[in-house]
Design a protein around this motif. Structure first.
Motif, PDB file in Angstrom:
ATOM      1  N   LEU A  11       0.752  -1.047  -0.021  1.00  0.00           N
ATOM      2  CA  LEU A  11      -0.036  -0.053   0.099  1.00  0.00           C
ATOM      3  C   LEU A  11       0.909   1.255   0.037  1.00  0.00           C
ATOM      4  O   LEU A  11       1.698   1.445   1.005  1.00  0.00           O
ATOM      5  CB  LEU A  11      -0.643  -0.019   1.235  1.00  0.00           C
ATOM      6  CG  LEU A  11      -2.059  -0.702   1.411  1.00  0.00           C
ATOM      7  CD1 LEU A  11      -2.751  -0.531   2.586  1.00  0.00           C
ATOM      8  CD2 LEU A  11      -2.871  -0.630   0.158  1.00  0.00           C
ATOM      9  N   PRO A  12       0.886   2.146  -1.011  1.00  0.00           N
ATOM     10  CA  PRO A  12       1.844   3.304  -1.003  1.00  0.00           C
ATOM     11  C   PRO A  12       0.853   4.260  -0.233  1.00  0.00           C
ATOM     12  O   PRO A  12      -0.141   4.378   0.042  1.00  0.00           O
ATOM     13  CB  PRO A  12       1.531   4.006  -2.351  1.00  0.00           C
ATOM     14  CG  PRO A  12       0.182   3.070  -3.010  1.00  0.00           C
ATOM     15  CD  PRO A  12       0.221   1.976  -2.306  1.00  0.00           C
ATOM     16  N   ALA A  64       0.890   5.342  -7.392  1.00  0.00           N
ATOM     17  CA  ALA A  64      -0.675   5.912  -7.234  1.00  0.00           C
ATOM     18  C   ALA A  64      -1.113   4.910  -5.933  1.00  0.00           C
ATOM     19  O   ALA A  64      -0.551   3.928  -5.841  1.00  0.00           O
ATOM     20  CB  ALA A  64      -1.530   5.864  -8.151  1.00  0.00           C
ATOM     21  N   PRO A  65      -2.262   5.456  -5.288  1.00  0.00           N
ATOM     22  CA  PRO A  65      -2.973   4.421  -4.173  1.00  0.00           C
ATOM     23  C   PRO A  65      -3.107   3.095  -5.028  1.00  0.00           C
ATOM     24  O   PRO A  65      -3.416   2.969  -6.179  1.00  0.00           O
ATOM     25  CB  PRO A  65      -4.182   5.415  -4.001  1.00  0.00           C
ATOM     26  CG  PRO A  65      -3.832   6.514  -4.207  1.00  0.00           C
ATOM     27  CD  PRO A  65      -2.763   6.611  -5.348  1.00  0.00           C
ATOM     28  N   LEU A 103     -17.671   1.108   2.429  1.00  0.00           N
ATOM     29  CA  LEU A 103     -16.599   1.598   1.673  1.00  0.00           C
ATOM     30  C   LEU A 103     -15.888   2.626   2.349  1.00  0.00           C
ATOM     31  O   LEU A 103     -16.772   3.484   2.867  1.00  0.00           O
ATOM     32  CB  LEU A 103     -17.174   2.004   0.243  1.00  0.00           C
ATOM     33  CG  LEU A 103     -18.119   1.076  -0.472  1.00  0.00           C
ATOM     34  CD1 LEU A 103     -18.501   1.661  -1.552  1.00  0.00           C
ATOM     35  CD2 LEU A 103     -17.330  -0.064  -1.022  1.00  0.00           C
ATOM     36  N   PHE A 104     -14.608   2.728   2.247  1.00  0.00           N
ATOM     37  CA  PHE A 104     -13.816   3.921   3.009  1.00  0.00           C
ATOM     38  C   PHE A 104     -12.488   3.839   2.103  1.00  0.00           C
ATOM     39  O   PHE A 104     -12.095   3.054   1.766  1.00  0.00           O
ATOM     40  CB  PHE A 104     -14.006   3.890   4.303  1.00  0.00           C
ATOM     41  CG  PHE A 104     -13.056   2.518   4.945  1.00  0.00           C
ATOM     42  CD1 PHE A 104     -11.616   2.790   5.079  1.00  0.00           C
ATOM     43  CD2 PHE A 104     -13.572   1.625   5.117  1.00  0.00           C
ATOM     44  CE1 PHE A 104     -11.034   1.937   5.653  1.00  0.00           C
ATOM     45  CE2 PHE A 104     -12.993   0.486   5.635  1.00  0.00           C
ATOM     46  CZ  PHE A 104     -11.595   0.627   5.948  1.00  0.00           C
ATOM     47  N   ASN A 105     -11.778   5.065   2.353  1.00  0.00           N
ATOM     48  CA  ASN A 105     -10.442   5.247   1.989  1.00  0.00           C
ATOM     49  C   ASN A 105      -9.523   5.489   2.998  1.00  0.00           C
ATOM     50  O   ASN A 105      -9.950   6.178   4.072  1.00  0.00           O
ATOM     51  CB  ASN A 105     -10.365   6.274   1.011  1.00  0.00           C
ATOM     52  CG  ASN A 105     -11.066   6.294  -0.333  1.00  0.00           C
ATOM     53  OD1 ASN A 105     -11.270   5.097  -0.844  1.00  0.00           O
ATOM     54  ND2 ASN A 105     -11.290   7.409  -0.938  1.00  0.00           N
ATOM     55  N   GLY A 109      -5.716   7.461   0.459  1.00  0.00           N
ATOM     56  CA  GLY A 109      -6.639   7.352  -0.501  1.00  0.00           C
ATOM     57  C   GLY A 109      -6.677   5.887  -1.040  1.00  0.00           C
ATOM     58  O   GLY A 109      -7.373   5.665  -2.279  1.00  0.00           O
ATOM     59  N   ASN A 110      -6.218   4.957  -0.188  1.00  0.00           N
ATOM     60  CA  ASN A 110      -6.299   3.650  -0.982  1.00  0.00           C
ATOM     61  C   ASN A 110      -7.825   3.238  -0.301  1.00  0.00           C
ATOM     62  O   ASN A 110      -8.154   3.342   0.694  1.00  0.00           O
ATOM     63  CB  ASN A 110      -5.487   2.697  -0.127  1.00  0.00           C
ATOM     64  CG  ASN A 110      -3.800   2.814  -0.523  1.00  0.00           C
ATOM     65  OD1 ASN A 110      -3.509   2.711  -1.690  1.00  0.00           O
ATOM     66  ND2 ASN A 110      -3.126   3.281   0.554  1.00  0.00           N
TER      67      ASN A 110
END
Length: 117
Positions: A11-12, A64-65, A103-105, A109-110
């Motif tokens: 995960l970035p 990027a995510p 749902l969530f980030n 932003g992942n």
């Protein structure tokens, strides 16, 4: 020959400590590793007993995510409440044809889809 398992998904993240605070502190994942490496801090977390860990990597500035991860929780309502208490915007839980989900980030932003386990 075939791949028999996946040990780590990267995960970035922009800030590893902030990511650790969220993934371990809010989501309740356990720290699997937190060690120096030639690339930077090797920091991974996972649900207790899980085979696959999330590597919280900050050494890829152009990455990027990841886009999205699908996880499971036995109590979506409690998870949604905990996320909201920590300032995370959550969609759901909602009832879908296949079951319940939210749902969530994460702060980087992942995207996460969490289904009812």
């Amino acid at each position: 020959m075939h791949i028999s398992s996946i040990s780590t998904v990267t995960l970035p993240v922009a800030d590893q400590q902030r990511a650790l605070d969220f993934h371990a502190g809010v989501l309740g994942l356990e720290v699997r590793s937190d060690n120096p490496s030639p690339m930077g801090r090797w920091l991974s977390v996972a649900p207790k007993g899980a085979e696959t860990a999330l590597l919280l990597a900050s050494w890829f500035p152009d990455m990027a995510p990841v886009g999205g991860l699908v996880a499971a929780s036995p109590d979506l309502d409690a998870l949604a409440e905990r996320l909201r208490e920590h300032g995370t915007q959550v969609q759901g839980p909602t009832n879908e044809a296949w079951g319940r989900q939210l749902l969530f980030n994460d702060p980087d932003g992942n995207g996460f889809v969490v289904t009812q386990a």
